[in-house]
Write a protein that holds these residues in place. Structure first.
Motif, mmCIF file in Angstrom:
data_model
loop_
_atom_site.group_PDB
_atom_site.id
_atom_site.type_symbol
_atom_site.label_atom_id
_atom_site.label_comp_id
_atom_site.label_asym_id
_atom_site.label_seq_id
_atom_site.Cartn_x
_atom_site.Cartn_y
_atom_site.Cartn_z
ATOM 1 N N MET A 78 16.417 -2.538 -9.320
ATOM 2 C CA MET A 78 16.574 -2.169 -7.903
ATOM 3 C C MET A 78 15.578 -2.125 -6.802
ATOM 4 S SD MET A 78 20.026 0.769 -7.693
ATOM 5 C CE MET A 78 19.948 0.439 -5.863
ATOM 6 N N LEU A 79 14.659 -1.583 -7.164
ATOM 7 C CA LEU A 79 13.476 -1.302 -6.522
ATOM 8 C C LEU A 79 12.374 -2.175 -6.281
ATOM 9 C CD1 LEU A 79 13.186 2.689 -6.667
ATOM 10 C CD2 LEU A 79 14.598 1.512 -5.165
ATOM 11 N N VAL A 80 11.936 -2.934 -7.452
ATOM 12 C CA VAL A 80 10.933 -3.705 -7.620
ATOM 13 C C VAL A 80 10.935 -5.096 -6.857
ATOM 14 C CG1 VAL A 80 9.433 -4.960 -9.078
ATOM 15 C CG2 VAL A 80 10.114 -2.698 -9.677
ATOM 16 N N PRO A 81 12.365 -5.769 -7.200
ATOM 17 C CA PRO A 81 12.343 -6.989 -6.342
ATOM 18 C C PRO A 81 12.515 -6.848 -4.989
ATOM 19 C CG PRO A 81 14.028 -6.709 -8.206
ATOM 20 C CD PRO A 81 13.533 -5.421 -7.856
ATOM 21 N N ASN A 82 11.977 -7.880 -3.866
ATOM 22 C CA ASN A 82 11.942 -7.707 -2.716
ATOM 23 C C ASN A 82 13.303 -8.315 -2.075
ATOM 24 O OD1 ASN A 82 10.860 -7.124 -0.072
ATOM 25 N ND2 ASN A 82 9.952 -8.997 0.243
ATOM 26 N N THR A 83 14.423 -7.850 -2.704
ATOM 27 C CA THR A 83 15.586 -8.223 -2.128
ATOM 28 C C THR A 83 16.710 -7.140 -2.298
ATOM 29 O OG1 THR A 83 17.305 -10.125 -2.154
ATOM 30 C CG2 THR A 83 16.134 -9.512 -4.236
ATOM 31 N N ILE A 131 0.829 -1.392 0.124
ATOM 32 C CA ILE A 131 -0.113 0.017 0.053
ATOM 33 C C ILE A 131 0.947 1.271 0.113
ATOM 34 C CG2 ILE A 131 -1.854 1.519 1.223
ATOM 35 C CD1 ILE A 131 -2.882 -1.288 2.383
ATOM 36 N N THR A 132 1.903 1.202 0.963
ATOM 37 C CA THR A 132 2.736 2.491 0.996
ATOM 38 C C THR A 132 3.511 2.596 -0.255
ATOM 39 O OG1 THR A 132 4.311 0.983 2.348
ATOM 40 C CG2 THR A 132 2.417 2.597 3.661
ATOM 41 N N ASP A 133 4.293 1.554 -0.531
ATOM 42 C CA ASP A 133 5.115 1.803 -1.822
ATOM 43 C C ASP A 133 4.536 2.152 -3.218
ATOM 44 O OD1 ASP A 133 6.841 1.001 0.301
ATOM 45 O OD2 ASP A 133 7.588 -0.961 -0.696
ATOM 46 N N TYR A 134 3.560 1.363 -3.414
ATOM 47 C CA TYR A 134 2.691 1.525 -4.461
ATOM 48 C C TYR A 134 1.975 3.012 -4.727
ATOM 49 C CZ TYR A 134 3.355 -3.549 -5.050
ATOM 50 O OH TYR A 134 3.851 -4.936 -5.384
#
Length: 447
Positions: free
Chosen positions: A223-228, A161-164
């Motif tokens: 850099m930002l999309v994968p959760n790693t 919710i926050t990131d999107y």
């Protein structure tokens, strides 16, 4: 040397080179950019095929088409609040020159969408549908990237919710800013340079800046999309390759507009739709292929000796497992900073994939656990789960051999009683010899 000998030698060299590039390179411990490039290409091709990127690109193209109108509606709704609708329209047309027809058609749909969304009960429903469509698209993008990286757990609902939401609000500002920067650069050059020199220079600078912005956009996504955690250098390399491929695709579609008349004869007024779908799928293939390259370039060291690890003998695995456990126990006993998988692999030359597999088993057996280090960076390291002075060779082997299910076959104990007795007697004799050998007393010779 006759032709036959020359041909045989050439075939032999090509075969040897292919064997090295396809499998032998993973046993090569030398460090150099040539070996890294071969490993990256090898892993990229394998990952591209194993992760089924083509199918994922098809699904992403459909979801993108579904979310196009709601996404543009959100952009225009925010743009109207700032009075920048025309700037957003021009920015979109400049950013996607290959799809000008589709974008102009979408503008009409967006106007209807916003008019309907502002009437009656459809206000709340329309906003909810809009947000659900956009969140679903971004969540599927994250899922595709996580699948490439092998990340099993995505962002939590609160993080989504926050990131999107932040991304949806920032995107219009970035589009407007990019257009404003272009106008500012053009006006500045016209003020300080001769008029006959400004036009070609301005065009060249704007073209270069557009390509650089494309590179940075792909880099930021990787850099930002994968959760790693993704290293900037690896994301930048993948971003440059994917961004360049995207610009080439744009040029091919723009320069190939002369062939649109053939599609018009077949599809009529909706001729842009098949071209849009083809373009959209190719864009996602490029995007996901860049993610594969980013993953491969950052993780080539994890796949060293991959063919040997897949066929490792139980005896050799036991030796490596005891060595990894001894490192963890002795670090704790001597008050050294606890290590993680990567640091153990780097220090002793173990393949990190094998170290990760071993530490996972050790944690499941309750021999070690992962602790948070007190360095303020959120880093973790392995420490013993019990008193180091009680961790013997026999203790570790016994705990690991007992890991898993047992005693579930009906009638097995009575039918094979003699076999079970032989095995148990052998195990008891073996453990009696190594139960007193503590891992803290073993000598580790560092390289």
């Amino acid at each position: 040397m006759n032709l036959r000998e020359l041909t045989t030698g050439t075939v032999s060299r090509l075969t040897s080179w292919w064997d090295y590039c396809s499998s032998g390179v993973w046993s090569d411990t030398r460090k150099g950019w040539k070996i890294s490039v071969i490993k990256t290409l090898n892993l990229s091709v394998r990952s591209f095929l194993s992760k089924d990127v083509q199918t994922a690109a098809c699904g992403m193209a459909y979801r993108t088409l579904l979310a196009t109108i709601p996404a543009l509606a959100l952009l225009f709704a925010i743009g109207k609040g700032f009075g920048f609708v025309s700037l957003i329209q021009n920015a979109l047309l400049d950013a996607f020159p290959a799809q000008r027809t589709a974008i102009r058609a979408s503008f009409g749909f967006v106007d209807s969408y916003l008019n309907q969304s502002s009437e009656g009960i459809f206000v709340g429903v329309g906003i909810l549908v809009l947000l659900w469509t956009l969140v679903s698209l971004v969540a599927s993008v994250e899922s595709a990237f996580n699948n490439i990286w092998g990340v099993k757990q995505g962002r939590t609902l609160w993080r989504q919710i926050t990131d999107y939401t932040a991304m949806f609000l920032i995107l219009p500002v970035l589009l407007i800013s990019s257009t404003g920067i272009s106008v500012l650069m053009s006006s500045t050059l016209q003020r300080f340079l001769p008029s006959d020199f400004v036009t070609p220079l301005t065009g060249a600078i704007l073209d270069i800046s557009a390509i650089v912005l494309t590179w940075l956009t792909f880099t930021a996504a990787y850099m930002l999309v994968p959760n790693t955690k993704v290293k900037f250098s690896n994301a930048l390399i993948a971003g440059i390759l994917a961004g360049t491929a995207y610009e080439i695709l744009q040029w091919l579609f723009v320069s190939g507009q002369m062939y649109v008349s053939k599609y018009n004869a077949i599809y009529g007024s909706v001729a842009f739709l098949p071209l849009l779908m083809i373009w959209m799928q190719l864009v996602w293939v490029i995007t996901l292929a860049g993610a594969v390259i980013c993953f491969s370039s950052q993780n080539i060291f994890r796949y060293s000796f991959s063919s040997q690890i897949s066929g490792i003998s139980p005896d050799y695995r036991k030796k490596v497992m005891l060595s990894v456990t001894a490192v963890i126990v002795q670090d704790y006993a001597h008050n050294r900073t606890p290590r993680n998988d990567d640091s153990i692999s780097l220090e002793y030359g173990f393949p990190v994939s094998l170290v990760t597999e071993i530490t996972d088993q050790l944690m499941k057996a309750g021999i070690i656990y992962k602790a948070l280090l007190n360095n303020g960076k959120g880093a973790t390291g392995y420490i013993p789960a019990v008193d180091p002075d009680s961790i013997s060779v026999g203790y570790v082997i016994h705990k690991l051999e007992d890991l898993g299910n047992s005693d579930f076959l009906p009638g097995f104990d009575s039918e094979f009683e003699s076999v079970i007795k032989v095995v148990d007697d052998f195990t008891d004799r073996t453990y009696s010899d190594i139960d007193n050998i503590l891992l803290t007393n073993l000598t580790i010779n560092k390289q």
